[in-house]
Scaffold this active site. Structure first.
Site, PDB file in Angstrom:
ATOM      1  N   ARG A  19      26.701   2.590  24.664  1.00  0.00           N
ATOM      2  CA  ARG A  19      27.905   2.639  23.841  1.00  0.00           C
ATOM      3  C   ARG A  19      29.162   2.946  24.662  1.00  0.00           C
ATOM      4  NH1 ARG A  19      25.387   6.530  19.355  1.00  0.00           N
ATOM      5  NH2 ARG A  19      23.761   6.746  20.935  1.00  0.00           N
ATOM      6  N   GLY A  45      21.392  13.222  14.302  1.00  0.00           N
ATOM      7  CA  GLY A  45      20.183  13.505  13.545  1.00  0.00           C
ATOM      8  C   GLY A  45      20.459  14.635  12.557  1.00  0.00           C
TER       9      GLY A  45
HETATM   10  C1  UD1 Z   1      20.176  12.489  20.029  1.00  0.00           C
HETATM   11  C2  UD1 Z   1      19.197  13.071  19.017  1.00  0.00           C
HETATM   12  C3  UD1 Z   1      19.923  13.351  17.707  1.00  0.00           C
HETATM   13  C4  UD1 Z   1      21.091  14.294  17.978  1.00  0.00           C
HETATM   14  C5  UD1 Z   1      22.017  13.769  19.078  1.00  0.00           C
HETATM   15  C6  UD1 Z   1      22.978  14.857  19.503  1.00  0.00           C
HETATM   16  C7  UD1 Z   1      16.943  12.164  19.489  1.00  0.00           C
HETATM   17  C8  UD1 Z   1      15.910  11.175  19.071  1.00  0.00           C
HETATM   18  N1  UD1 Z   1      18.083  12.154  18.783  1.00  0.00           N
HETATM   19  O1  UD1 Z   1      20.644  11.235  19.558  1.00  0.00           O
HETATM   20  O2  UD1 Z   1      19.057  13.960  16.774  1.00  0.00           O
HETATM   21  O3  UD1 Z   1      21.847  14.492  16.774  1.00  0.00           O
HETATM   22  O4  UD1 Z   1      21.255  13.400  20.263  1.00  0.00           O
HETATM   23  O5  UD1 Z   1      23.919  14.395  20.444  1.00  0.00           O
HETATM   24  O6  UD1 Z   1      16.704  12.931  20.396  1.00  0.00           O
HETATM   25  N2  UD1 Z   1      17.734   9.835  27.300  1.00  0.00           N
HETATM   26  C9  UD1 Z   1      16.839   9.697  28.314  1.00  0.00           C
HETATM   27  N3  UD1 Z   1      15.823   8.787  28.194  1.00  0.00           N
HETATM   28  C10 UD1 Z   1      15.654   8.025  27.093  1.00  0.00           C
HETATM   29  C11 UD1 Z   1      16.600   8.169  26.038  1.00  0.00           C
HETATM   30  C12 UD1 Z   1      17.609   9.069  26.167  1.00  0.00           C
HETATM   31  O7  UD1 Z   1      16.940  10.398  29.333  1.00  0.00           O
HETATM   32  O8  UD1 Z   1      14.711   7.251  27.062  1.00  0.00           O
HETATM   33  C13 UD1 Z   1      18.846  10.824  27.431  1.00  0.00           C
HETATM   34  C14 UD1 Z   1      20.216  10.191  27.443  1.00  0.00           C
HETATM   35  O9  UD1 Z   1      20.644   9.929  28.770  1.00  0.00           O
HETATM   36  C15 UD1 Z   1      21.094  11.238  26.786  1.00  0.00           C
HETATM   37  C16 UD1 Z   1      20.136  12.033  25.922  1.00  0.00           C
HETATM   38  O10 UD1 Z   1      18.817  11.688  26.348  1.00  0.00           O
HETATM   39  O11 UD1 Z   1      21.673  12.118  27.738  1.00  0.00           O
HETATM   40  C17 UD1 Z   1      20.302  11.724  24.433  1.00  0.00           C
HETATM   41  O12 UD1 Z   1      20.127  10.341  24.207  1.00  0.00           O
HETATM   42  P1  UD1 Z   1      21.060   9.526  23.226  1.00  0.00           P
HETATM   43  O13 UD1 Z   1      20.638   8.104  23.258  1.00  0.00           O
HETATM   44  O14 UD1 Z   1      22.486   9.824  23.497  1.00  0.00           O
HETATM   45  O15 UD1 Z   1      20.618  10.147  21.807  1.00  0.00           O
HETATM   46  P2  UD1 Z   1      21.479  10.202  20.471  1.00  0.00           P
HETATM   47  O16 UD1 Z   1      21.389   8.873  19.789  1.00  0.00           O
HETATM   48  O17 UD1 Z   1      22.838  10.720  20.780  1.00  0.00           O
HETATM   49 MG    MG Z   2      23.814  11.071  22.520  1.00  0.00          MG
END
Ligand code: UD1
Ligand code: MG
Length: 442
Positions: free
Chosen positions: A22, A142
């Site tokens: 995004r 979430g």
């Molecule tokens: C996530 C939460 C959501 C919360 C929000 C708060 C989950 C499923 N959802 O959503 O409940 O309200 O954050 O900001 O956890 N990442 C990895 N590997 C992956 C996917 C993500 O390292 O495979 C890392 C990303 O780099 C990021 C973090 O995890 O720093 C969160 O991922 P992101 O995709 O931003 O989750 P949100 O949709 O924001």
């Molecule tokens: Mg996030």
């Protein structure tokens, strides 16, 4: 006799393997800067006050991120299968950790150490603790579903939530804390049967509940817990950080005429009785001593401004510049790797690069140090009390002695001794009667 155990210092996992789609950026999301510092370093800074060990989960193609978080431990998540899968990658390093492990998101960088302490403390009386907030706009966070005892029943991701669940104001900030062995057991058990086909970290809550554990939410302000997923959210977070930096500056004795228009860097150092006029930008590595006035529309980076100096309006101080006490830098004056001596003045329209300027020297309007010959940079030295006339070009390397006088309009290519006068310009000739007589009549 009771058994004493060493206090168990919690560890942290920071998830940063996501691509941050995004953001629409070629660089990993967590490297985008807030107040001039990559967002993940803000988070690491807070974590270091609370956690004894920090493991960062990165993607397979993120060398710049690995450099930024060094020397903290790094594990690579080869496939991005979700936040739960990402956290599980730290199991080889932290699976045997004696004590709690917190999982944080790299895109949630404004959390304070105090809030992290509160989370760790809350975990002592529950099986799992998490951070939650009530944002003005819950957007796509979430949602935290509470049970009748106000404990956390589960977290439902926005993509999976019903209209009723989306109406819940309490949102998951994305930070949880649990004993290491429990956490990794739960992470190993979660599935990906959801809208995104991802392993959600948030599903560990149901695992904990299924084992009869209490799950509690610690609420903190949105300002600290906001997630950054887009450029617009990055700008909001920047505004938050800037607000904090301005408040700290004013609390430390800085007068700001229009605080909202001044942009700080995370490491800007300001003394007492500094006055900042409107519209000033501070890049990295600026320190300003007591009693300095910085006038409107000035841009400073990598420089030191010593007590009582006056900068601007419209001044540009570039890296390596030192402004000694009570010196003046005026409008449209640029300094780069230059020391301006105590009480010296460069008040108008100058470029001073790679120069050392003695105390009390006066640099006339339009003075230029010609420091670059197209290949290398050369230095200019100007002695104490020297007077450089307006529109002088100083072709470096060159030395101007103490108290020397350089006539206006000179192009100086040779050293000038102490106390000497140098003139280096075409002589004026005057032709009587040859003045302007109108078109074609010359
Ligand atoms: C996530 C939460 C959501 C919360 C929000 C708060 C989950 C499923 N959802 O959503 O409940 O309200 O954050 O900001 O956890 N990442 C990895 N590997 C992956 C996917 C993500 O390292 O495979 C890392 C990303 O780099 C990021 C973090 O995890 O720093 C969160 O991922 P992101 O995709 O931003 O989750 P949100 O949709 O924001
Ligand atoms: Mg996030």
């Amino acid at each position: 006799m009771g058994v004493t155990t060493a206090p168990m210092i919690p560890a942290a996992i920071i998830l940063a393997a996501g691509l941050g789609t995004r953001m629409r950026s070629a660089q990993p999301k967590v490297l985008h800067a807030l107040a001039g510092r990559p967002m993940i370093r803000h988070l690491i800074g807070a974590c270091e006050n609370v956690f004894g060990r920090i493991v960062v989960v990165v993607g397979p193609d993120m060398p710049a991120l690995e450099d930024t978080v060094a020397p903290r431990e790094v594990v690579v998540q080869r496939e991005r299968l979700g936040t739960g899968h990402a956290a599980l990658q730290a199991a080889p390093l932290l699976g045997g950790h004696q004590g709690d492990v917190a999982v944080l998101y790299g895109d949630n960088p404004l959390i304070s150490a105090a809030t992290l302490q509160a989370l760790v403390a809350a975990r002592q009386s529950a099986g799992l603790a998490l951070l939650a907030m009530r944002p003005a706009d819950p957007a796509r966070y979430g949602r935290v579903v509470l049970d009748e005892k106000s404990e956390v029943a589960r977290i439902v991701e926005w993509a999976d939530a019903t209209a009723e669940e989306r109406a819940i104001g309490l949102c998951n900030a994305g930070v949880i804390c649990a004993p290491a062995q429990d956490l990794f057991r739960w992470l190993g058990a979660i599935g990906n049967n959801n809208a995104k086909r991802e392993y959600y970290l948030t599903d560990v809550i149901q695992q904990a509940r299924a084992e009869g554990k209490r799950v509690v939410a610690v609420e903190a302000p949105e300002a600290e817990l906001r997630g950054i997923n887009s450029r617009a959210e990055l700008a909001q977070a920047e505004a938050e950080v800037q607000r904090g930096l301005r408040e700290a500056a004013m609390a430390g004795g800085v007068t700001m005429l229009a605080p909202d228009t001044v942009h700080f860097c995370h490491d800007t150092k300001l003394g007492a009785d500094v006055v900042l006029e409107p519209n000033i930008f501070f890049g990295p590595g600026v320190s300003v001593e007591d009693g300095v006035t910085i006038r409107a529309f000035s841009h400073l980076e990598g420089c030191m401004v010593k007590r009582g100096a006056v900068i601007g309006p419209y001044a540009r101080l570039r890296p390596g510049s030192v402004i000694e006490p009570h010196a003046h830098v005026g409008n449209f004056v640029e300094l780069k790797a230059t020391t301006l001596g105590a009480g010296a003045k460069a008040n108008h329209l100058s470029y001073l690069g790679d120069a050392t300027i003695g105390a009390g020297a006066n640099i006339g309007a339009g003075t230029i140090t010609c420091n670059y010959d197209g290949v290398a940079k050369h230095r200019t030295e100007i002695g104490e009390g020297a007077f450089i006339g307006s529109d002088t070009a100083l072709v470096a390397p060159v030395k101007i002695g103490a108290r020397a006088l350089v006539a206006a309009g000179s192009v100086i290519t040779q050293d000038v001794p102490d106390d000497a006068l140098a003139i280096a310009r075409g002589r004026q000739s005057v032709k009587p009667g040859r003045g302007f007589k109108g078109k074609g009549k010359r």
